[in-house]
Design a protein around this motif. Sequence first.
Motif, mmCIF file in Angstrom:
data_model
loop_
_atom_site.group_PDB
_atom_site.id
_atom_site.type_symbol
_atom_site.label_atom_id
_atom_site.label_comp_id
_atom_site.label_asym_id
_atom_site.label_seq_id
_atom_site.Cartn_x
_atom_site.Cartn_y
_atom_site.Cartn_z
ATOM 1 N N ASP A 5 -5.464 6.375 -4.445
ATOM 2 C CA ASP A 5 -6.870 5.981 -4.360
ATOM 3 C C ASP A 5 -7.028 4.536 -3.892
ATOM 4 O O ASP A 5 -8.125 4.107 -3.544
ATOM 5 C CB ASP A 5 -7.573 6.167 -5.701
ATOM 6 N N VAL A 6 -5.942 3.767 -3.884
ATOM 7 C CA VAL A 6 -5.976 2.408 -3.328
ATOM 8 C C VAL A 6 -5.987 2.572 -1.815
ATOM 9 O O VAL A 6 -5.087 3.184 -1.240
ATOM 10 C CB VAL A 6 -4.755 1.577 -3.780
ATOM 11 N N VAL A 7 -7.010 2.033 -1.143
ATOM 12 C CA VAL A 7 -7.163 2.284 0.291
ATOM 13 C C VAL A 7 -6.770 1.096 1.165
ATOM 14 O O VAL A 7 -6.557 1.258 2.365
ATOM 15 C CB VAL A 7 -8.603 2.731 0.626
ATOM 16 N N ASP A 8 -6.661 -0.087 0.596
ATOM 17 C CA ASP A 8 -6.251 -1.233 1.397
ATOM 18 C C ASP A 8 -5.690 -2.313 0.484
ATOM 19 O O ASP A 8 -6.138 -2.466 -0.655
ATOM 20 C CB ASP A 8 -7.432 -1.803 2.191
ATOM 21 N N LEU A 40 0.833 -1.203 0.000
ATOM 22 C CA LEU A 40 0.000 0.000 0.000
ATOM 23 C C LEU A 40 0.872 1.259 0.000
ATOM 24 O O LEU A 40 0.610 2.203 -0.754
ATOM 25 C CB LEU A 40 -0.934 -0.011 1.207
ATOM 26 N N THR A 41 1.928 1.261 0.791
ATOM 27 C CA THR A 41 2.849 2.394 0.831
ATOM 28 C C THR A 41 3.534 2.578 -0.520
ATOM 29 O O THR A 41 3.662 3.703 -1.020
ATOM 30 C CB THR A 41 3.901 2.191 1.943
ATOM 31 N N GLY A 42 3.959 1.480 -1.124
ATOM 32 C CA GLY A 42 4.583 1.550 -2.441
ATOM 33 C C GLY A 42 3.635 2.097 -3.503
ATOM 34 O O GLY A 42 4.040 2.886 -4.360
ATOM 35 N N LEU A 43 2.393 1.700 -3.441
ATOM 36 C CA LEU A 43 1.403 2.193 -4.403
ATOM 37 C C LEU A 43 1.175 3.694 -4.236
ATOM 38 O O LEU A 43 1.034 4.419 -5.225
ATOM 39 C CB LEU A 43 0.086 1.421 -4.252
ATOM 40 N N ALA A 44 1.163 4.153 -2.998
ATOM 41 C CA ALA A 44 0.989 5.589 -2.752
ATOM 42 C C ALA A 44 2.163 6.367 -3.352
ATOM 43 O O ALA A 44 1.975 7.454 -3.910
ATOM 44 C CB ALA A 44 0.875 5.856 -1.254
ATOM 45 N N ARG A 45 3.366 5.793 -3.257
ATOM 46 C CA ARG A 45 4.545 6.453 -3.846
ATOM 47 C C ARG A 45 4.464 6.502 -5.373
ATOM 48 O O ARG A 45 5.107 7.331 -6.005
ATOM 49 C CB ARG A 45 5.815 5.729 -3.423
#
Length: 85
Positions: A35-38, A25-30
């Motif tokens: 918009d991915v929440v979990d 999830l942290t990698g996706l935010a970077r």
Amino acid sequence: MKSYLVEINVMPHDALLDPQGKAVLTGLARLDLSDVVDVRVGKHIRMQVQASNSSDAESMARKACQELLANPVMESFSFAVRELP
């Protein structure tokens, strides 16, 4: 005997923390995918078996999951069986 393909999914219980999922999830935010929440990370296992019928193939899959592939304290499993041509 017939050939069957068993597709197994093993996932951590919802009530348990999933550090690998949090890292993804942290990698996706970077990657600006905030918009991915979990995210939950599990295992997908494909197993080809020989059995007399689909019921026997399901029994083999269930036994493999219960006794080897999934830790019932921390994980749940689901599977689907289909006959191969």
